[in-house]
Design an enzyme around this catalytic site. Structure first.
Site, PDB file in Angstrom:
ATOM      1  N   HIS A   7       0.853  -1.341  -0.052  1.00  0.00           N
ATOM      2  CA  HIS A   7       0.191   0.113  -0.115  1.00  0.00           C
ATOM      3  C   HIS A   7       0.769   1.398  -0.130  1.00  0.00           C
ATOM      4  O   HIS A   7       1.793   1.704   0.813  1.00  0.00           O
ATOM      5  CB  HIS A   7      -0.781  -0.041   1.316  1.00  0.00           C
ATOM      6  CG  HIS A   7      -1.906   1.259   1.266  1.00  0.00           C
ATOM      7  ND1 HIS A   7      -2.123   2.023   2.418  1.00  0.00           N
ATOM      8  CD2 HIS A   7      -2.781   1.578   0.540  1.00  0.00           C
ATOM      9  CE1 HIS A   7      -2.883   2.893   2.087  1.00  0.00           C
ATOM     10  NE2 HIS A   7      -3.634   2.713   1.099  1.00  0.00           N
ATOM     11  N   ARG A   8       0.760   2.075  -0.890  1.00  0.00           N
ATOM     12  CA  ARG A   8       1.402   3.418  -1.151  1.00  0.00           C
ATOM     13  C   ARG A   8       3.268   2.803  -1.208  1.00  0.00           C
ATOM     14  O   ARG A   8       3.949   3.642  -0.909  1.00  0.00           O
ATOM     15  CB  ARG A   8       1.351   4.309  -0.174  1.00  0.00           C
ATOM     16  CG  ARG A   8      -0.114   4.706  -0.357  1.00  0.00           C
ATOM     17  CD  ARG A   8      -0.539   5.901   0.784  1.00  0.00           C
ATOM     18  NE  ARG A   8      -1.859   5.888   0.992  1.00  0.00           N
ATOM     19  CZ  ARG A   8      -2.691   6.568   1.914  1.00  0.00           C
ATOM     20  NH1 ARG A   8      -1.974   7.166   2.599  1.00  0.00           N
ATOM     21  NH2 ARG A   8      -3.845   6.441   2.143  1.00  0.00           N
ATOM     22  N   GLU A  34       0.672  -0.628  -4.600  1.00  0.00           N
ATOM     23  CA  GLU A  34      -0.428   0.393  -4.968  1.00  0.00           C
ATOM     24  C   GLU A  34       0.125   1.790  -4.633  1.00  0.00           C
ATOM     25  O   GLU A  34       1.072   2.049  -3.872  1.00  0.00           O
ATOM     26  CB  GLU A  34      -1.803   0.192  -3.830  1.00  0.00           C
ATOM     27  CG  GLU A  34      -2.815   1.067  -3.989  1.00  0.00           C
ATOM     28  CD  GLU A  34      -2.841   2.420  -3.337  1.00  0.00           C
ATOM     29  OE1 GLU A  34      -3.840   3.220  -3.490  1.00  0.00           O
ATOM     30  OE2 GLU A  34      -1.876   2.650  -2.726  1.00  0.00           O
ATOM     31  N   ASP A  36      -0.866   6.383  -5.831  1.00  0.00           N
ATOM     32  CA  ASP A  36      -2.100   7.148  -5.934  1.00  0.00           C
ATOM     33  C   ASP A  36      -1.464   8.320  -7.164  1.00  0.00           C
ATOM     34  O   ASP A  36      -0.352   8.653  -6.969  1.00  0.00           O
ATOM     35  CB  ASP A  36      -2.619   7.919  -5.054  1.00  0.00           C
ATOM     36  CG  ASP A  36      -2.638   7.085  -3.704  1.00  0.00           C
ATOM     37  OD1 ASP A  36      -4.244   6.402  -3.563  1.00  0.00           O
ATOM     38  OD2 ASP A  36      -1.993   6.708  -3.032  1.00  0.00           O
ATOM     39  N   HIS A  49      -0.806  10.854  -2.771  1.00  0.00           N
ATOM     40  CA  HIS A  49      -2.266  10.601  -2.144  1.00  0.00           C
ATOM     41  C   HIS A  49      -3.112  11.819  -1.943  1.00  0.00           C
ATOM     42  O   HIS A  49      -4.381  11.819  -2.204  1.00  0.00           O
ATOM     43  CB  HIS A  49      -2.086   9.789  -1.018  1.00  0.00           C
ATOM     44  CG  HIS A  49      -3.413   9.493  -0.336  1.00  0.00           C
ATOM     45  ND1 HIS A  49      -4.068  10.107   0.514  1.00  0.00           N
ATOM     46  CD2 HIS A  49      -4.017   8.489  -0.399  1.00  0.00           C
ATOM     47  CE1 HIS A  49      -5.227   9.752   1.043  1.00  0.00           C
ATOM     48  NE2 HIS A  49      -5.295   8.454   0.500  1.00  0.00           N
ATOM     49  N   GLU A 109      -4.125   4.178  -8.362  1.00  0.00           N
ATOM     50  CA  GLU A 109      -5.586   4.841  -8.114  1.00  0.00           C
ATOM     51  C   GLU A 109      -5.651   6.206  -8.525  1.00  0.00           C
ATOM     52  O   GLU A 109      -4.663   7.029  -8.209  1.00  0.00           O
ATOM     53  CB  GLU A 109      -5.777   4.559  -6.788  1.00  0.00           C
ATOM     54  CG  GLU A 109      -6.885   5.486  -6.203  1.00  0.00           C
ATOM     55  CD  GLU A 109      -7.110   5.451  -4.525  1.00  0.00           C
ATOM     56  OE1 GLU A 109      -7.961   6.587  -4.137  1.00  0.00           O
ATOM     57  OE2 GLU A 109      -6.690   4.831  -3.856  1.00  0.00           O
ATOM     58  N   LYS A 111      -6.961   9.814  -8.411  1.00  0.00           N
ATOM     59  CA  LYS A 111      -7.539  10.574  -7.256  1.00  0.00           C
ATOM     60  C   LYS A 111      -8.728  11.443  -7.875  1.00  0.00           C
ATOM     61  O   LYS A 111      -8.657  11.442  -9.023  1.00  0.00           O
ATOM     62  CB  LYS A 111      -6.481  11.447  -6.410  1.00  0.00           C
ATOM     63  CG  LYS A 111      -5.610  10.791  -6.067  1.00  0.00           C
ATOM     64  CD  LYS A 111      -5.853   9.659  -5.061  1.00  0.00           C
ATOM     65  CE  LYS A 111      -6.314  10.193  -3.801  1.00  0.00           C
ATOM     66  NZ  LYS A 111      -6.782   9.063  -2.699  1.00  0.00           N
ATOM     67  N   ASP A 234       0.220  -2.155   4.527  1.00  0.00           N
ATOM     68  CA  ASP A 234       1.065  -1.085   4.617  1.00  0.00           C
ATOM     69  C   ASP A 234       2.706  -1.971   5.254  1.00  0.00           C
ATOM     70  O   ASP A 234       3.561  -1.372   5.360  1.00  0.00           O
ATOM     71  CB  ASP A 234       1.109  -0.399   5.877  1.00  0.00           C
ATOM     72  CG  ASP A 234      -0.227   0.574   5.552  1.00  0.00           C
ATOM     73  OD1 ASP A 234      -0.291   1.190   4.385  1.00  0.00           O
ATOM     74  OD2 ASP A 234      -1.190   0.794   6.408  1.00  0.00           O
TER      75      ASP A 234
END
Length: 252
Positions: A7-8, A34, A36, A49, A109, A111, A234
């Protein structure tokens, strides 16, 4: 095949949504991450993000008001640790280069782009153009909380696999209508409050299910036993190596 998505990036080991966080996936044998994306005032697409700089850089203010040249003077790493002083906000082009270099797959992702509609259109067209440079062996999923953006992107790039993101309180009875409208293959529900019955319902409709954000190994195991296809976490480095190494083609 069950897939872990960092995640990120490896966001507990490096500042989130930075090239360093993504590169650490290689060291820890995590094949998917992942991230953003959003857009600057001059049309440059960046990995971020937040729509503001305040939380993860040494600046404050609106992301959209920036131009590309400003990125060279913004520190996106010193807030995390001294090791990452001078880390920059990556551009989408840099992200694509990294994915190609390390054969890393990504859930990107989109935004909601709260600046204006023209910027949102530029974000979608810029993403489509960038994906043209992606090596054919590298996989991607495009996700968003905004089904309108996803539906529009699916029109621009019909071959893209897309995922609808839902928070627990937005997962209403019309969820499947939204999925059909968008042309999504994946549903990405929030972990909190997710039930086995809901997972079974998603699977019965033929969708792949990736859950965010799951940091407890026992909860991840429970979700996988319910039939979930993947989790965003995470702390991917804390999972058994057998879990981390799964993912080359695991999202198909």
């Amino acid at each position: 095949m069950k897939t872990l998505y960092a995640h990120r990036g490896m966001s507990s080991l490096a500042p989130e949504n930075t090239l360093s966080a993504f590169k650490l996936c290689v060291d820890h044998q995590v094949h998917w991450f992942e991230c953003d994306i959003d857009i600057l005032h001059d049309g440059t697409i960046v990995v971020s993000h937040d729509s503001t700089l305040d939380r993860c850089t040494d600046r404050s203010g609106s992301l959209f008001e920036l131009k590309r040249q400003a990125l060279d003077s913004i520190d996106a790493g010193s807030w995390f640790s001294d090791e990452f002083i001078g880390e920059r906000i990556p551009t989408l082009d840099q992200l694509i280069d990294l994915m190609n270099q390390y054969r890393l797959n990504a859930n990107i992702e989109i935004k909601s782009c709260d600046s204006n509609a023209d910027a949102a259109r530029d974000l979608l067209s810029g993403l489509d153009k960038a994906l043209e440079r992606l090596d054919s062996q590298v996989e991607y999923i495009i996700s968003s909380f905004n089904p309108m953006l996803l539906a529009e992107f699916k029109k621009i790039r019909p071959q893209a696999r897309v995922a609808c993101l839902f928070e627990t309180h937005t997962l209403n009875d019309d969820w499947h209508v939204i999925m059909q409208w968008v042309g999504a293959e994946f549903i990405h529900p929030q972990n909190q409050g997710l039930t086995r019955e809901q997972v079974q319902m998603f699977k019965a409709h033929g969708y792949k299910v990736n859950v965010w954000t799951v940091n407890a190994k026992d909860r991840a195991n429970q979700l996988f036993n319910w039939g979930v296809d993947g989790i965003f976490t995470d702390v991917a480095q804390r999972f058994p190596k057998g879990r981390r190494m799964v993912g080359k083609g695991g999202a198909k």
